[in-house]
Design a protein around this motif. Structure first.
Motif, short mmCIF file in Angstrom:
data_model
loop_
_atom_site.label_atom_id
_atom_site.label_comp_id
_atom_site.label_asym_id
_atom_site.label_seq_id
_atom_site.Cartn_x
_atom_site.Cartn_y
_atom_site.Cartn_z
N PRO A 178 2.14 -12.48 -8.26
CA PRO A 178 1.84 -12.81 -7.34
C PRO A 178 2.73 -12.50 -7.01
O PRO A 178 2.85 -12.06 -5.26
N GLU A 179 3.85 -11.75 -7.06
CA GLU A 179 5.46 -11.28 -6.13
C GLU A 179 5.16 -10.20 -5.33
O GLU A 179 6.09 -9.81 -4.90
N LEU A 180 4.13 -9.71 -6.29
CA LEU A 180 4.09 -8.27 -5.19
C LEU A 180 2.98 -8.21 -4.22
O LEU A 180 3.02 -7.39 -3.95
N SER A 181 2.51 -9.20 -3.92
CA SER A 181 2.03 -9.06 -2.45
C SER A 181 2.63 -9.36 -1.63
O SER A 181 4.42 -9.05 -0.95
N THR A 182 2.33 -8.46 -0.46
CA THR A 182 2.33 -7.33 0.76
C THR A 182 1.75 -7.80 1.91
O THR A 182 1.61 -6.58 3.17
#
Length: 265
Positions: free
Chosen positions: A80-84
């Protein structure tokens, strides 16, 4: 009785004990009623959860092409930390990613044989914890989107596991209460400064009762290696069917498989 269809993850209801329903092409089979009965599971084909075609399942219920193309199988589902989407930047389909990412999320601690940290959409509480086979779960942060929750998880997983060890989860017979509140206090210092406003104290700790008894041994099987399997169903924990002899089948790991299920009367 005989049923046939595409496997999707089991539907659950948080009761005493948890009630499980096997989803075969939308037909729900109440699995708790089948405990003590002999089941035969026969693999007959595939049906991708995205395109619906009879193509070999690659991962997460998707055929290979859909796994690398569908927004429902993008990297942000796992990381989820890659969400943009909060930046207006899409990975595969911005509109779909907005629906997934731009909604309230919860960072939590869960006990699944070990204490782990995880992220879930608020709409998936408590389903997410039941699917993981968590005995206890405690929300520790409430965020506005998926990215924020992911960044908190990244910081905390330097000090806690972020994956469920399925063997420990199935072999655990912990009956006393795990003090997740104490764990929360111990990791408070590792909470990232930029996301302190999402930290949450005083949350309810959830406890789950599974229709399951710890087996003497644990062995998992897949329908790829064992396309037809017959045994008595003893119980369920997480998304694992527990059969006699300590044999387990991960239902979620077989999403997209088409089976025939026969229940011996």
């Amino acid at each position: 009785m005989q049923f046939q269809g595409q496997i999707l993850k089991m539907t659950t209801f948080n009761d005493q004990p948890i009630q499980y329903y096997l989803n075969l092409s939308g037909d729900l089979i109440h699995m708790n009623e089948l405990f003590g009965k002999e089941l035969t599971i026969k693999h007959t084909g595939f049906q991708c959860v995205n395109c619906g075609l009879n193509k070999t399942i690659y991962r997460m219920g998707f055929c290979k092409s859909c796994f690398f193309e569908s927004p429902y199988a993008s990297d942000t589902i796992i990381r989820p930390e890659l969400s943009t989407a909060h930046l207006g930047i899409g990975e595969r389909d911005l509109e779909v990613e907005k629906q997934i990412q731009l909604q309230p999320h919860t960072v939590y601690l869960a006990y699944t044989g070990d204490v782990k940290v995880g992220v879930t959409r608020n709409t998936q509480i408590p389903t997410r914890w039941i699917d993981q086979g968590a005995t206890f779960a405690l929300p520790i942060a409430r965020t506005e989107n998926r990215y924020e929750a992911g960044m908190i998880e990244v910081a905390l997983k330097e000090h806690l596991a972020d994956k469920t060890n399925w063997r420990k989860m199935l072999q655990d017979d912990f009956e006393d209460e795990v003090d997740l509140i104490d764990f929360q206090q111990k990791i408070r210092e590792y909470f990232p400064d930029d996301f302190q406003k999402f930290y949450s104290e005083g949350e309810e700790m959830w406890k789950f009762d599974y229709p399951f008894s710890k087996p003497e041994k644990v062995a998992s099987f897949t329908l790829d290696k064992k396309p037809e399997f017959t045994a008595v169903l003893n119980g369920i924990k997480g998304q694992y069917l527990s059969f006699e002899g300590g044999n387990f089948m991960n239902v979620r790991g077989h999403e997209g498989y088409v089976i025939e299920l026969t229940v011996k009367n």
